[in-house]
Enzyme design. Structure first.
Site, PDB file in Angstrom:
ATOM      1  N   LYS A 114      -9.922  14.491  -5.469  1.00 23.24           N
ATOM      2  CA  LYS A 114     -10.272  13.309  -6.264  1.00 23.24           C
ATOM      3  C   LYS A 114     -11.737  13.286  -6.687  1.00 23.24           C
ATOM      4  CE  LYS A 114      -6.557  10.175  -5.259  1.00 23.24           C
ATOM      5  NZ  LYS A 114      -6.100   8.859  -4.922  1.00 23.24           N
ATOM      6  N   LYS A 198       1.096  17.267  -7.999  1.00 22.91           N
ATOM      7  CA  LYS A 198       1.972  16.125  -7.731  1.00 22.91           C
ATOM      8  C   LYS A 198       1.919  15.131  -8.889  1.00 22.91           C
ATOM      9  CE  LYS A 198      -0.859  12.719  -5.403  1.00 22.91           C
ATOM     10  NZ  LYS A 198      -0.805  11.502  -4.657  1.00 22.91           N
ATOM     11  N   LYS A 201      -0.659   8.693 -10.679  1.00 19.94           N
ATOM     12  CA  LYS A 201      -1.035   7.648 -11.642  1.00 19.94           C
ATOM     13  C   LYS A 201      -2.260   8.050 -12.440  1.00 19.94           C
ATOM     14  CE  LYS A 201      -0.210   4.142  -8.166  1.00 19.94           C
ATOM     15  NZ  LYS A 201      -1.073   4.480  -7.015  1.00 19.94           N
TER      16      LYS A 201
HETATM   17  N1  AQP Z   1       4.101  12.520  -6.423  1.00 17.29           N
HETATM   18  C1  AQP Z   1       4.435  11.897  -5.314  1.00 17.29           C
HETATM   19  N2  AQP Z   1       5.514  12.297  -4.596  1.00 17.29           N
HETATM   20  C2  AQP Z   1       5.881  11.647  -3.449  1.00 17.29           C
HETATM   21  N3  AQP Z   1       5.214  10.577  -2.974  1.00 17.29           N
HETATM   22  C3  AQP Z   1       4.139  10.142  -3.655  1.00 17.29           C
HETATM   23  N4  AQP Z   1       3.269   9.135  -3.458  1.00 17.29           N
HETATM   24  C4  AQP Z   1       2.349   9.125  -4.440  1.00 17.29           C
HETATM   25  N5  AQP Z   1       2.581  10.121  -5.314  1.00 17.29           N
HETATM   26  C5  AQP Z   1       3.691  10.769  -4.853  1.00 17.29           C
HETATM   27  C6  AQP Z   1       3.354   8.222  -2.327  1.00 17.29           C
HETATM   28  O1  AQP Z   1       3.309   6.899  -2.824  1.00 17.29           O
HETATM   29  C7  AQP Z   1       2.654   6.056  -1.866  1.00 17.29           C
HETATM   30  C8  AQP Z   1       1.625   5.223  -2.543  1.00 17.29           C
HETATM   31  O2  AQP Z   1       0.624   6.063  -3.064  1.00 17.29           O
HETATM   32  P1  AQP Z   1      -0.719   5.452  -3.624  1.00 17.29           P
HETATM   33  O3  AQP Z   1      -0.499   4.928  -4.953  1.00 17.29           O
HETATM   34  O4  AQP Z   1      -1.255   4.460  -2.681  1.00 17.29           O
HETATM   35  O5  AQP Z   1      -1.730   6.638  -3.615  1.00 17.29           O
HETATM   36  P2  AQP Z   1      -1.612   8.110  -4.098  1.00 17.29           P
HETATM   37  O6  AQP Z   1      -0.845   8.924  -3.124  1.00 17.29           O
HETATM   38  O7  AQP Z   1      -2.999   8.558  -4.348  1.00 17.29           O
HETATM   39  O8  AQP Z   1      -0.760   7.980  -5.427  1.00 17.29           O
HETATM   40  P3  AQP Z   1      -1.059   8.501  -6.864  1.00 17.29           P
HETATM   41  O9  AQP Z   1      -0.015   8.018  -7.781  1.00 17.29           O
HETATM   42  O10 AQP Z   1      -1.254   9.965  -6.837  1.00 17.29           O
HETATM   43  O11 AQP Z   1      -2.370   7.778  -7.274  1.00 17.29           O
HETATM   44  P4  AQP Z   1      -3.704   8.415  -7.730  1.00 17.29           P
HETATM   45  O12 AQP Z   1      -3.402   9.132  -9.015  1.00 17.29           O
HETATM   46  O13 AQP Z   1      -4.611   7.275  -7.903  1.00 17.29           O
HETATM   47  O14 AQP Z   1      -4.131   9.344  -6.654  1.00 17.29           O
HETATM   48  C9  AQP Z   1       2.072   6.994  -0.794  1.00 17.29           C
HETATM   49  O15 AQP Z   1       2.906   6.945   0.336  1.00 17.29           O
HETATM   50  C10 AQP Z   1       2.128   8.339  -1.429  1.00 17.29           C
HETATM   51  O16 AQP Z   1       2.303   9.364  -0.481  1.00 17.29           O
END
Ligand code: AQP
Length: 334
Positions: A114, A198, A201
């Site tokens: 990140k 992965k 968002k």
């Molecule tokens: N691609 C994914 N596959 C499976 N699980 C996922 N999670 C996120 N992306 C995937 C799971 O969703 C929960 C909430 O995640 P979050 O939004 O709090 O944070 P994150 O993991 O950082 O999600 P993003 O979408 O990837 O956000 P950004 O882009 O901001 O980093 C968690 O349980 C996560 O494992």
């Protein structure tokens, strides 16, 4: 002494929730609430580790709450609230900042991803975010944490912090060592543009993900445009190892239809991508569109959403205050 089973998990309100959040976390949240005490948190303090437009953040907190409800979380069964409204999270995070080690944080791969190439410019919050995550979990003495595979390393850190706290303050078994609950079949939903990354968002291309609020046309278009290769679908899983995009599409199909991957591959073997994509788009439209419509409906009554957060906050605070009182005592704070 064994700890009472308690589930805690959180989702950041930093944009549209997507299929990865849905299959990796939210669906699991819903099935767990049937039999266990569950606490689900809109982790707004995590979101601000990267700058958020204040008006968008307010809206995203409510939209994440609406997404929780639209996927089936029930406020009469689970505690649903936003993290910043229970200030004990921040206080415990500070205490745990003093337990956690710099060397441990330096190993966190998500920070490296990140922060990008210019780590000096990343916020301090982004760096110590895993300590806040440990505080979120340990504040409720949670024993189980449903997350996607991307959060496994942070969960291991939470266990290390819990263990060190118990040892440092001579209170064996005070904090449970939280266990991750990671979906078996699809622990990481991959980007539709690059099967090695992965779905997320913050990825700039909206074509990389299916948002829970996408309409049928958008879902069909995104699946049609999803990256694929020129080969037909093979008749065994092993042959998909070097074909991450194909594996991802088939995995998603298997998870949504609840048909085992091996069986899906047998059924689709020899077919080309247009066949697979058509089938996948159909099942995704059936599964995701009703969720998106429900989110929109819930967002039409923000007072109701605020009320749910307020009630959840009151319930969470009772547990948090009591546990933090005991934690402060262990540390020697008066
Ligand atoms: N691609 C994914 N596959 C499976 N699980 C996922 N999670 C996120 N992306 C995937 C799971 O969703 C929960 C909430 O995640 P979050 O939004 O709090 O944070 P994150 O993991 O950082 O999600 P993003 O979408 O990837 O956000 P950004 O882009 O901001 O980093 C968690 O349980 C996560 O494992």
């Amino acid at each position: 002494m064994s700890h009472k089973k308690i589930v805690f998990s959180g989702v950041q309100p930093n944009g549209n929730l997507h299929l990865g959040n849905y299959l990796g976390a939210l669906k699991n949240f819903v099935s767990l609430q049937k039999n266990i005490d569950c606490i689900y948190c809109v982790v707004d303090l995590h979101a601000i580790t990267v700058f958020q437009n204040p008006n968008e953040l307010k809206n995203n907190i409510l939209e994440t709450t609406a997404s929780f409800l639209a996927t089936g979380l029930d406020p009469s069964k689970s505690i649903i609230f936003n993290q910043s409204s229970v200030s004990e999270h921040s206080e415990l995070a500070w205490i745990l900042n003093c337990v956690s080690r710099i060397g441990w944080l330096n190993r966190m791969t998500q920070f490296k991803d990140k922060a990008g190439s210019d780590k000096e410019k990343a916020s301090v919050g982004l760096y110590i975010y895993p300590n806040l995550m440990a505080a979120d979990i340990l504040l409720y003495k949670a024993t189980h944490v449903p997350v996607g595979a991307d959060q496994k390393q942070h969960l291991e850190l939470s266990r290390d912090i819990a263990q060190k706290f118990n040892k440092d303050f001579n209170c064996e078994n005070f904090f449970p060592l939280p266990e991750p609950l990671i979906p078996k079949n699809i622990s990481r939903v991959m980007s539709l543009r690059d099967g090695t990354k992965k779905m997320s968002k913050s990825e700039t291309s909206d074509y990389s993900r299916i948002n829970l609020k996408d309409n049928a046309d958008e879902i069909i278009k995104k699946i049609k445009k999803a990256k694929s290769d020129s080969k037909a679908i093979p008749d065994n899983i092993k042959s998909l190892e070097e074909r991450p995009e194909a594996l991802n599409l088939l995995n998603i199909y298997s998870e949504i239809t609840k048909i085992e991957l091996e069986k899906v591959i047998k059924e689709m073997s020899g077919k080309d991508y247009s066949f697979v994509k058509k089938k996948l788009a159909d099942v995704l439209v059936d599964e995701i569109c009703p969720v998106g419509k429900e989110i929109d409906k819930l967002m039409g009554d923000k007072t109701h959403l605020l009320q749910i957060l307020k009630k959840g906050t009151e319930k969470a605070r009772i547990i948090a205050e009591e546990n933090l009182k005991n934690i402060r005592e262990k540390v020697g704070l008066i």
